[in-house]
Write a protein that holds these residues in place. Structure first.
Motif: not given
Length: 122
Positions: A68-81
């Protein structure tokens, strides 16, 4: 408080991949560390992964490390797994969480989403 909405959960075969998303609204997204938890039927909710506010630090449960890899995009206000090499034991409701630091979000988050179901068939 920040409001969190998860999406992306579905039925997938063992060995497959899924990408969960968490959309945040309300308070400034970049001021929160983000995390993912999961709860399987009959079991307690457990920590999966977390990422710091600026995405410089991540931490994972041993059971998902390397898959699993967690990430985020602060410009789009989203986080992903991103979940790869899925196993039947990964079947659970997955919850997005927010907290002020990566340590806090990993242990006692201040905000939770409603959850998204992931089912891995063998």
């Amino acid at each position: 408080q920040v409001q969190l909405v998860e999406s992306g959960g579905r039925l997938v075969q063992a060995g497959g991949s899924l990408r969960l998303s968490c959309a945040a609204s309300g308070r400034t997204f970049s001021s929160y560390a983000m995390g993912w938890f999961r709860q399987a039927p009959g079991k307690e909710r457990e920590f999966v992964a977390a990422i710091s506010r600026g995405a410089l630090s991540t931490t994972y449960a041993d059971s998902v490390k390397g898959r699993f890899t967690i990430s985020r995009d602060n410009a789009k206000n989203t986080a992903h797994l991103q979940m790869n090499s899925l196993k039947p034991e990964d079947t659970a409701v997955y919850y997005c969480a927010a907290g002020s630091t990566i340590l806090i979000v990993s242990t006692t988050p201040s905000s939770w989403g409603q959850g998204t179901q992931v089912t891995v068939s063998s």
